[in-house]
Structures are given as C-alpha cells and as structure tokens.
Write a protein that holds these residues in place. Structure first.
Motif, short mmCIF file in Angstrom:
data_model
loop_
_atom_site.label_atom_id
_atom_site.label_comp_id
_atom_site.label_asym_id
_atom_site.label_seq_id
_atom_site.Cartn_x
_atom_site.Cartn_y
_atom_site.Cartn_z
N HIS A 123 63.95 50.22 21.95
CA HIS A 123 64.16 49.06 22.81
C HIS A 123 64.87 49.40 24.11
O HIS A 123 64.82 48.61 25.06
N GLU A 124 65.52 50.56 24.18
CA GLU A 124 66.07 50.97 25.46
C GLU A 124 64.97 51.16 26.51
O GLU A 124 65.24 51.13 27.72
N TYR A 125 63.73 51.35 26.04
CA TYR A 125 62.61 51.60 26.96
C TYR A 125 61.80 50.34 27.27
O TYR A 125 60.78 50.42 27.95
N ASP A 126 62.27 49.18 26.80
CA ASP A 126 61.49 47.95 26.99
C ASP A 126 61.18 47.68 28.46
O ASP A 126 60.10 47.20 28.80
N GLN A 127 62.12 47.95 29.34
CA GLN A 127 61.96 47.65 30.76
C GLN A 127 61.59 48.88 31.58
O GLN A 127 61.58 48.82 32.81
N GLY A 128 61.29 50.00 30.92
CA GLY A 128 60.85 51.19 31.62
C GLY A 128 61.96 52.18 31.89
O GLY A 128 63.15 51.86 31.82
N ALA A 129 61.56 53.40 32.22
CA ALA A 129 62.50 54.50 32.41
C ALA A 129 63.42 54.26 33.61
O ALA A 129 64.61 54.59 33.56
N ASP A 130 62.88 53.72 34.69
CA ASP A 130 63.71 53.51 35.89
C ASP A 130 64.85 52.54 35.61
O ASP A 130 65.98 52.75 36.04
N GLU A 131 64.55 51.46 34.89
CA GLU A 131 65.60 50.49 34.56
C GLU A 131 66.62 51.09 33.59
O GLU A 131 67.82 50.82 33.68
N LEU A 132 66.15 51.94 32.66
CA LEU A 132 67.06 52.59 31.73
C LEU A 132 67.98 53.56 32.49
O LEU A 132 69.18 53.65 32.20
N LEU A 133 67.43 54.26 33.46
CA LEU A 133 68.26 55.14 34.29
C LEU A 133 69.30 54.32 35.06
O LEU A 133 70.43 54.77 35.28
N ARG A 134 68.93 53.11 35.48
CA ARG A 134 69.90 52.23 36.14
C ARG A 134 71.01 51.84 35.18
O ARG A 134 72.18 51.70 35.58
N MET A 135 70.67 51.63 33.92
CA MET A 135 71.70 51.33 32.93
C MET A 135 72.72 52.46 32.86
O MET A 135 73.91 52.23 32.69
N GLN A 136 72.25 53.70 32.98
CA GLN A 136 73.16 54.84 32.93
C GLN A 136 73.94 55.00 34.23
O GLN A 136 75.17 55.15 34.23
N ASN A 137 73.23 54.96 35.34
CA ASN A 137 73.82 55.35 36.62
C ASN A 137 74.37 54.19 37.44
O ASN A 137 75.13 54.40 38.39
N GLY A 138 73.98 52.96 37.10
CA GLY A 138 74.43 51.80 37.86
C GLY A 138 73.56 51.53 39.07
O GLY A 138 72.54 52.18 39.31
N GLY A 139 73.98 50.54 39.84
CA GLY A 139 73.22 50.15 41.02
C GLY A 139 72.51 48.83 40.83
O GLY A 139 72.47 48.27 39.72
N CYS A 140 71.93 48.33 41.91
CA CYS A 140 71.31 47.01 41.90
C CYS A 140 69.83 47.05 42.29
O CYS A 140 69.27 46.01 42.67
N GLU A 141 69.20 48.21 42.18
CA GLU A 141 67.79 48.28 42.51
C GLU A 141 66.98 47.49 41.48
O GLU A 141 67.25 47.55 40.28
N LYS A 142 65.98 46.76 41.94
CA LYS A 142 65.22 45.86 41.09
C LYS A 142 63.97 46.54 40.54
O LYS A 142 63.11 46.98 41.29
N PHE A 143 63.87 46.62 39.22
CA PHE A 143 62.73 47.23 38.56
C PHE A 143 61.99 46.25 37.64
O PHE A 143 61.01 46.61 37.01
N THR A 144 62.49 45.01 37.51
CA THR A 144 61.89 44.02 36.61
C THR A 144 61.76 42.70 37.36
O THR A 144 62.15 42.58 38.53
N SER A 145 61.25 41.68 36.66
CA SER A 145 61.12 40.36 37.27
C SER A 145 62.46 39.65 37.39
O SER A 145 62.58 38.65 38.11
N LYS A 146 63.49 40.13 36.68
CA LYS A 146 64.81 39.50 36.71
C LYS A 146 65.67 40.14 37.79
O LYS A 146 65.46 41.29 38.19
N GLU A 147 66.67 39.38 38.22
CA GLU A 147 67.56 39.85 39.26
C GLU A 147 68.70 40.67 38.68
O GLU A 147 69.44 40.19 37.82
#
Length: 611
Positions: A149-173
C-alpha cells in the motif's frame, strides 16, 4: 616478561605494575567471571567490556493511517484465564506504548513492516497520509519496510513521503496543513523494489549501533515488500519498478551487512501468514501462508523476521518448525492495536544472539463503541495514556477533516459489516458492487450490466449512529483508495474464467480464494472440490443463464480492471470507458437508497457455495 637485573647480573622477574598485579590476583582468585558479569574492575574501578548486551526491538505493521482508535479489539486471556476483548489502537496511545517500552530498555530500535500508509481513514488519507508520517516521526521510528500500500499513489509520491516537499503527484492537494511537509525522519528500506536503472528505490539495508562500556554491537535491518506487489497495486503505482524474490534478496545482502558491522540480522518483510496459537504463544502451531516458503529459503544467519500484510498477530519460534532455521518470527496484527517487543541477548565473545524472546503489548487506550456495542477497558491489561504530541497532531488533522467527514449521506437501520459469510459475500461488499453498477449502468456511463468488487478493497464496517445516520467519513473508510470506475466488454466465457480465477490464479487458491463481490441480478454456484476450471457453474444474469459467446458490459474499479488481486482476465476487456471515483459512487448510491435495513445475508444469496 623478564629483563636482566643489573646488580646481581641474574635474570630476575620484573616487578609487575599495580594493574597487572591486580589482574593476576583476580585471575588466581577465580574472580574473572564475576568481574565480567558486573562489568567493573575491582582493582581500580575502570570499566571493562560486558559479557553480553541486551537489545530490544519494538515493531508494528499494517498501521494504515489509523490515527484515531480504529474500533478494534484484541482477544487475550485475562488474569482468570478467560478470553476477553481488549479495546486497542490509536496513534496517541501507540506512541505512549512505544515511549514506555523504550524507557524500559537501554538499547532499543523501533521498526515497522510495511503498510504504514495507504487504505487509510479520512483523517490521514484526505491529507495524502502526511499526518501518519508525522506521527511516526514523533514515535522516533528508525527503519520502515515498504508494503504494497505504500505504492498506491506511485513511486514519486512515496519518495515525497520520504524526502518531503509539496510537489503534486495525485489528484489531492499536498501540504494542506504542513507547509512544507518535511517527510519521514525514519528511513524507508526497499531491498527488493528495483527501479529501471537497476538500483533499489530506497536503501536496501540499515544498521543501528549500540555501545555499552566499550562493547559495540550492530543490528542490521533488511526491508522488503512482498514480491507479489505488482498484482496488488494498480499499474500506475508500480510503473518503472520490479520486485525481486524476498528470501534470495535478503540472503544476498547478509555479507554486506556483516561487512558494515552488523552482528544481528533482522528482516522486515511485508509478507505474512497466520497461526492457530494464542496471542503470547510462540509454538508456531498451525503456521501457514505465503511467509512459509520465504522462511524455508531464508538464511539461518537471520535472527529475527518481523512480518506483516495478513493483519494477523503471531509469535513464532521457527526452530520448532524447522530446527535448521532458528529465527524468531513475529507479526503485530493491524492498525496499531499491538506493539511487538522482541528481546535479544548478544554474546560479547561470539558477537551473535545467544537468547531471544518476544511478547505482544496490547495498545489499550480507551473504551470505544464497536459493532457489538461498548467495549469496556480491561483492568488486567495496561492502559496507556495519550502521548500529548501525537494527540495534538491527530486533533489538528481531525478538525481540518471534520467538515467533510461529518457530512450526512444517508441512513441505515442496522450495521452493515464487511465480515464475509461462508459463501464469501459480505453486506458492505454487496453494497459497493451495487454502487458500481448504479454508477455505470447508464449508456453514457458505459452501459454496465454487471459489476464486480474485490473484497479486499472493502476496508470498513458501516455503523450508523442512534438515528441511523451514516457520514461521508464512514463511506470514505469503506472506499479509501481513490480508484476510478470503468466499464469494459467481456464475453460470457471470459466472465466465467474470471470467476475461476478466484480459486486458481497466483495467490488465489482453493484453500485461500478471493471471492469477488457481485452486483444485484448476478449469481452463480461454486464447488471447491471440483477440478481447476470446473469449480463455477450455473452463472446467471437477471435470471437467465450467461451466454458464453455473448458480450457483456462489466463495471468495476480501476484496481481490478488492471489485473489487481491476480484477476488478469480483466486486462482482456475491450471498449473501456472511464468513470467517477469509487467513493463518490458509493456516496451517491447510499444517498439514493431508502433502506429499512441493509441487505441481509444469507437471505437472497447471490453466490451459492456447494458444501
């Protein structure tokens, strides 16, 4: 050593230094063992290396963003030997349990075995699980394996979970409250998640060192998810990734960990099984599941395997199953209801684990109202206070989500549960399947004639309040993945093959079938005693036998439509039409209904099981 005596010109013993004389007297007196055991020199108070070091691992798994108490109970035996339901879970209480158990030991590592995020309730999911990462930071987690389930939103969003930041990779803000989101203070480990460039998505391993009176011990961690992850996540979630075999990957990394100074080897793997043992029993009685073949291939150099995925709780001294594999296997259930505590003693001479044990700590925080009514606190088990920092974090996000979560949607006269009946159907599962059909049956929406829903995608019970009201937040908990609906054309024969795949496709087996939830008007019989390809019969749609040569329009969500849960036949569908979000379809369906009570089972079964 000896030197020449200049006065007598005879070889005389050289006078020993006070330290050497003291050591010599101690050895002669037979006190060396005692000195080692207390770690002090009786001759001068100087520290010497201890004979061993005690290390504690605190682990949990499958948290799924359950920041609030999840209305779960853990069955355990009380002081009188009776089985009781102990209310458990909630991030603030889990954090306090971690803090108290950490304080009870000198050397501690806190680790998780996957699915910390994804399939989360609205308080976490609405904010892309940022609050869950922040809560884990406050718990001072050291290392975390990735789960499917860590991969539900894709690798880029999972990398954001690790590294932080506000780049948008999903339909949610992203960063709705945390500006910016800082990311995980702990390290994700993903040894068997390989990118197109051949490198792991995250580091494969991590080492934590502990020091005590000159003794330094390293604990090495290998983190992995299950190899079957691509069949459990929509293709966009694992695009550009491949997943290697768990045991082979771990075994190959052990020499590297040894070279880095790891004396203890711990595998964090998001794969699991189940046992028939009681909560604190480590006998491995009835151990089964996909974890077993992994354990059989795993190197005997591994000391501990902390597992997950199946949402089961177990402690297992695996040497009782296979004497050649003397590692400890654990799993902490689900939703933060349990904190597994592993105790290790490492011998200073051999630098290997000499003793190991484990127990489950029930995270009892407060009474809650479950499907069976109010569950009282159990006095025979510890009651944890709420960690102030995590409680404040949860309250902040809950307040932000409250306006949407509290929005009334519809009424039910009774609870609708997701627990499947013996034929595989659940009340909530049927409701979801009906909602998909309702949202896709108009010609403009795809013209669906039948709809299917994977039972694992139905994540919560629907429990109306005293007036029968259910809210958006409750429906969101039932459908938290953000899948979109789709309609495709399949022949009757292909639909039959889909139903056969419930019993014979990848991890879908006769012993552990994945029964699809089906919409109103569709039904069939199944007999697991029949041979492969012959287990499903009497398939009907609106009272008429399904024509194997005819083409039908099938509604489902994008997870199934792209082959999720090993239903690969759906990938053969043609004339695909996209649709709305699955949770929106469920909301509209509940809002449009006027049920006296939820559709009950076993009355009017859609699926008939032959016994």
């Amino acid at each position: 050593m000896v030197v020449a005596n200049k006065k007598s010109k005879q070889r005389q013993p050289r006078a020993l230094s006070p330290g050497w004389r003291c050591a010599f007297r101690s050895i002669v007196a037979g006190a060396a063992a005692a000195l080692l055991s207390i770690g002090l020199s009786a001759c001068g108070g100087g520290a010497i290396k201890p004979a061993s070091m005690d290390i504690t691992l605190l682990g949990f798994n499958d948290f799924h963003g359950n920041l609030e108490p999840p209305r779960q109970a853990v069955v355990a035996k009380n002081a009188q030997g009776r089985s009781v339901a102990v209310p458990a879970g909630g991030a603030a209480y889990l954090a306090q349990a971690v803090a108290e158990r950490r304080a009870a030991s000198r050397h501690v590592a806190v680790v998780t075995a996957g699915d910390m995020i994804g399939a989360s309730p609205i308080v976490s999911s609405l904010f892309l699980d940022e609050p869950t990462i922040e809560a884990l930071n406050l718990m001072k987690v050291d290392f975390a394996a990735t789960g499917n389930h860590e991969y539900d939103q894709g690798a880029d969003e999972l990398l954001r979970m690790q590294n932080g930041g506000c780049e948008k990779f999903t339909s949610k803000e992203p960063c709705q409250l945390s500006k910016p989101f800082k990311g995980a203070a702990f390290q994700y480990l993903a040894a068997n998640t390989i990118r197109d460039d051949g490198k792991p998505l995250f580091p494969s391993t991590g080492v934590k060192f502990f020091e005590q009176d000159g003794l330094r011990i390293g604990v090495g961690f290998i983190g992995m998810t299950l190899q079957n992850t691509p069949h459990m996540v929509r293709p966009s979630g694992v695009k550009g990734l491949r997943f290697t075999a768990e045991a082979l990957t771990a075994n190959a990394l052990i020499p590297q960990l040894r070279a880095q100074g790891a004396d203890v080897i711990v595998v964090l793997v998001h794969e699991g099984g189940s046992t028939t043992s009681s909560l604190q029993d480590n006998s491995c009685q009835g151990l089964s599941g996909d974890i077993v073949p992994i354990l059989e291939q795993l190197s005997a150099e591994v000391d501990v395997v902390i597992s997950g995925h199946t949402h089961r709780a177990y402690l297992c001294d695996y040497a009782k199953v296979n004497p050649n594999k003397p590692f400890l296997l654990t799993s902490g259930g689900l939703y933060g209801t349990l904190l597994t505590e592993v105790k290790l003693t490492v011998d200073a001479r051999t630098r290997r684990v000499s003793q190991k044990s484990a127990r489950q700590n029930i995270v009892q925080g407060e009474a809650y109202t479950g499907s069976a009514g109010v569950v009282a606190l159990q006095p025979d088990f510890p009651v944890f206070a709420a960690d102030p920092g995590v409680a404040q974090l949860v309250a902040r996000y809950k307040a932000a989500a409250q306006p949407l979560a509290a929005m009334p949607v519809g009424r039910l006269a009774a609870a609708a549960l997701r627990m499947p009946h013996s034929n595989g159907e659940s009340v909530v599962g049927r409701m979801v399947a009906d909602s998909i059909l309702a949202a896709t049956q108009d010609a403009a929406a795809g013209g669906a004639q039948v709809a299917f829903m994977n039972s694992g995608g139905v994540r919560a019970d629907l429990l109306p309040d005293a007036s029968g009201q259910v809210t958006y937040g409750q429906l969101f908990s039932v459908q938290p993945f953000g899948n979109t609906l789709m309609v495709m054309s399949l022949t009757g024969e292909q639909i039959r093959q889909v139903l056969e795949q419930q019993f014979n496709s990848g991890t879908n087996t006769v012993d552990a079938p994945r029964i699809l939830q089906v919409s109103q008007g569709f039904g069939y019989r199944f007999d697991r005693s029949q041979t492969a390809g012959q287990r499903v019969s009497e398939i009907r749609l609106n009272g008429r036998p399904l024509d194997m040569a005819q083409t039908y329009r099938v509604g489902l969500q994008s997870y199934l439509g792209t082959g999720g849960d090993n239903f690969s036949i759906f990938m053969q569908g043609t004339d695909v039409v996209g649709g709305m979000l699955d949770v929106d379809a469920l909301v509209e369906h509940v809002r449009a209904q006027s049920w006296v009570a939820p559709m009950a089972l076993p009355l009017h079964e859609r699926i008939a099981r032959v016994y």
